[in-house]
Design a protein around this motif. Structure first.
Motif, mmCIF file in Angstrom:
data_model
loop_
_atom_site.group_PDB
_atom_site.id
_atom_site.type_symbol
_atom_site.label_atom_id
_atom_site.label_comp_id
_atom_site.label_asym_id
_atom_site.label_seq_id
_atom_site.Cartn_x
_atom_site.Cartn_y
_atom_site.Cartn_z
ATOM 1 N N GLU A 19 16.250 59.068 -5.131
ATOM 2 C CA GLU A 19 16.230 59.089 -6.595
ATOM 3 C C GLU A 19 17.549 59.611 -7.152
ATOM 4 O OE1 GLU A 19 12.822 61.476 -7.560
ATOM 5 O OE2 GLU A 19 11.393 59.880 -7.072
ATOM 6 N N LEU A 20 18.067 60.671 -6.534
ATOM 7 C CA LEU A 20 19.321 61.255 -6.996
ATOM 8 C C LEU A 20 20.484 60.287 -6.803
ATOM 9 C CD1 LEU A 20 20.838 63.678 -8.152
ATOM 10 C CD2 LEU A 20 21.034 64.560 -5.836
ATOM 11 N N LEU A 21 20.563 59.662 -5.633
ATOM 12 C CA LEU A 21 21.644 58.703 -5.382
ATOM 13 C C LEU A 21 21.562 57.523 -6.342
ATOM 14 C CD1 LEU A 21 21.809 58.735 -1.472
ATOM 15 C CD2 LEU A 21 23.444 59.743 -3.081
ATOM 16 N N GLN A 22 20.363 57.083 -6.680
ATOM 17 C CA GLN A 22 20.206 55.982 -7.638
ATOM 18 C C GLN A 22 20.720 56.409 -9.015
ATOM 19 O OE1 GLN A 22 19.534 52.874 -6.995
ATOM 20 N NE2 GLN A 22 19.728 52.328 -9.129
ATOM 21 N N ALA A 72 38.015 62.082 -15.885
ATOM 22 C CA ALA A 72 37.362 60.872 -15.365
ATOM 23 C C ALA A 72 37.539 60.787 -13.848
ATOM 24 C CB ALA A 72 37.923 59.625 -16.045
ATOM 25 N N ALA A 73 38.712 61.170 -13.351
ATOM 26 C CA ALA A 73 38.940 61.180 -11.905
ATOM 27 C C ALA A 73 38.036 62.207 -11.223
ATOM 28 C CB ALA A 73 40.409 61.480 -11.604
ATOM 29 N N VAL A 74 37.932 63.395 -11.796
ATOM 30 C CA VAL A 74 37.072 64.434 -11.226
ATOM 31 C C VAL A 74 35.605 63.977 -11.249
ATOM 32 C CG1 VAL A 74 36.178 66.775 -11.597
ATOM 33 C CG2 VAL A 74 38.646 66.352 -11.681
ATOM 34 N N ALA A 75 35.177 63.393 -12.357
ATOM 35 C CA ALA A 75 33.803 62.890 -12.450
ATOM 36 C C ALA A 75 33.553 61.819 -11.397
ATOM 37 C CB ALA A 75 33.524 62.346 -13.848
ATOM 38 N N SER A 76 34.519 60.911 -11.204
ATOM 39 C CA SER A 76 34.373 59.865 -10.183
ATOM 40 C C SER A 76 34.213 60.475 -8.795
ATOM 41 C CB SER A 76 35.589 58.933 -10.190
ATOM 42 O OG SER A 76 35.628 58.163 -11.358
ATOM 43 N N VAL A 77 35.051 61.452 -8.482
ATOM 44 C CA VAL A 77 34.961 62.113 -7.180
ATOM 45 C C VAL A 77 33.594 62.772 -7.013
ATOM 46 C CG1 VAL A 77 35.865 64.032 -5.798
ATOM 47 C CG2 VAL A 77 37.444 62.434 -6.888
ATOM 48 N N CYS A 78 33.148 63.481 -8.043
ATOM 49 C CA CYS A 78 31.843 64.164 -7.957
ATOM 50 C C CYS A 78 30.699 63.176 -7.779
ATOM 51 C CB CYS A 78 31.607 65.009 -9.208
ATOM 52 S SG CYS A 78 32.641 66.474 -9.305
ATOM 53 N N PHE A 79 30.729 62.054 -8.486
ATOM 54 C CA PHE A 79 29.647 61.074 -8.400
ATOM 55 C C PHE A 79 29.668 60.287 -7.092
ATOM 56 C CE2 PHE A 79 29.550 60.824 -13.295
ATOM 57 C CZ PHE A 79 28.562 61.789 -13.365
ATOM 58 N N ILE A 80 30.842 60.080 -6.513
ATOM 59 C CA ILE A 80 30.967 59.303 -5.279
ATOM 60 C C ILE A 80 30.740 60.162 -4.036
ATOM 61 C CG2 ILE A 80 32.606 57.970 -3.867
ATOM 62 C CD1 ILE A 80 33.813 56.987 -6.570
ATOM 63 N N THR A 81 31.043 61.450 -4.110
ATOM 64 C CA THR A 81 30.936 62.345 -2.962
ATOM 65 C C THR A 81 29.583 62.302 -2.260
ATOM 66 O OG1 THR A 81 32.674 63.808 -3.756
ATOM 67 C CG2 THR A 81 31.085 64.764 -2.227
ATOM 68 N N PRO A 82 28.452 62.351 -2.976
ATOM 69 C CA PRO A 82 27.163 62.341 -2.260
ATOM 70 C C PRO A 82 26.973 61.111 -1.369
ATOM 71 C CG PRO A 82 26.830 63.075 -4.497
ATOM 72 C CD PRO A 82 28.252 62.583 -4.409
ATOM 73 N N HIS A 108 20.774 69.204 -2.290
ATOM 74 C CA HIS A 108 21.169 70.296 -3.182
ATOM 75 C C HIS A 108 22.634 70.170 -3.594
ATOM 76 C CE1 HIS A 108 17.390 72.419 -3.037
ATOM 77 N NE2 HIS A 108 17.355 72.200 -1.732
ATOM 78 N N ARG A 109 23.492 69.805 -2.650
ATOM 79 C CA ARG A 109 24.908 69.627 -2.958
ATOM 80 C C ARG A 109 25.104 68.458 -3.917
ATOM 81 N NH1 ARG A 109 27.922 69.079 2.203
ATOM 82 N NH2 ARG A 109 27.655 71.318 2.285
ATOM 83 N N ALA A 110 24.404 67.351 -3.674
ATOM 84 C CA ALA A 110 24.524 66.180 -4.539
ATOM 85 C C ALA A 110 24.053 66.493 -5.955
ATOM 86 C CB ALA A 110 23.729 65.011 -3.958
ATOM 87 N N ASN A 111 23.025 67.309 -6.076
ATOM 88 C CA ASN A 111 22.544 67.710 -7.399
ATOM 89 C C ASN A 111 23.631 68.485 -8.148
ATOM 90 O OD1 ASN A 111 20.269 67.937 -9.319
ATOM 91 N ND2 ASN A 111 20.603 70.112 -8.955
ATOM 92 N N VAL A 168 24.183 54.892 -11.351
ATOM 93 C CA VAL A 168 24.253 54.525 -12.767
ATOM 94 C C VAL A 168 25.433 55.234 -13.424
ATOM 95 C CG1 VAL A 168 23.050 54.711 -14.989
ATOM 96 C CG2 VAL A 168 21.779 54.048 -12.935
ATOM 97 N N ALA A 169 25.575 56.517 -13.179
ATOM 98 C CA ALA A 169 26.644 57.302 -13.797
ATOM 99 C C ALA A 169 28.021 56.865 -13.314
ATOM 100 C CB ALA A 169 26.428 58.783 -13.516
ATOM 101 N N VAL A 170 28.135 56.572 -12.032
ATOM 102 C CA VAL A 170 29.450 56.232 -11.481
ATOM 103 C C VAL A 170 29.973 54.922 -12.081
ATOM 104 C CG1 VAL A 170 28.835 54.917 -9.386
ATOM 105 C CG2 VAL A 170 30.836 56.398 -9.378
#
Length: 170
Positions: free
Chosen positions: A28-31, A74-84, A102-105, A35-37
């Motif tokens: 659910e979290l990855l889905q 935007a770069a930081v957000a991309s990294v955070c959303f792609i990392t999980p 927990h880390r992905a959250n 959307v956000a990425v």
């Protein structure tokens, strides 16, 4: 700013084992992150092309700062959303799925903050370029306050209200 520790623990579905719950929650979290990425990547791609567009040299110093703030966030957000997703591939079948969850959250929350900053700065940049500085601050503030309220404050209030309801029931 983060919710109470016990509020983050979701009850399993009926007949669901701990492993099944973690699998479901991670899925659910990855889905949600997918959307956000997509949104942040569209914004990031636009920002990467902006300095090469005709007329960018007419943007003043404030506009350049707004651009760099938007680009960096935007770069930081991309990294955070792609990392999980990247970590999921690296840690596949290692037994660390709950740690990844927990880390992905936490990364999703950080990514949302970065996206809010990128959107705010982008709107302020466009408004500052098209109109002038004073309305840019208002339009940027509207985006910042709206995302802050809907993405962070409102859910945290809900968590604390739920905690208070559980305390009353006890």
């Amino acid at each position: 700013m983060f919710p109470p520790e016990h509020a983050q623990k979701e009850e399993p579905h009926p007949g669901e084992s701990r492993k099944e719950r973690v699998d479901r929650e991670l899925g659910e979290l990855l889905q949600g992150l997918r959307v956000a990425v997509t949104g942040v990547q569209v914004l990031f791609a636009f920002l990467l092309t902006l300095p090469f567009a005709a007329g960018f040299d007419k943007v003043d110093l404030l506009g350049h700062w707004l651009f760099f703030i938007a680009l960096l966030s935007a770069a930081v957000a991309s990294v955070c959303f792609i990392t999980p997703a990247a970590q999921h591939r690296l840690l596949f079948r290692t037994g660390l799925k709950e740690k990844m969850l927990h880390r992905a959250n936490a990364l999703g929350i950080a990514g949302a903050a970065g996206l809010a900053i990128a959107m705010t700065s982008s709107i302020a940049l466009v408004a500052e370029t098209v109109i002038n500085s004073w309305p840019a601050a208002i339009f940027g503030a509207v985006v910042a306050l709206t995302s802050l309220w809907l993405w962070f404050v409102q859910p945290i209030i809900d968590l604390y209200r739920t905690e208070d309801d559980e305390d009353v029931k006890s």
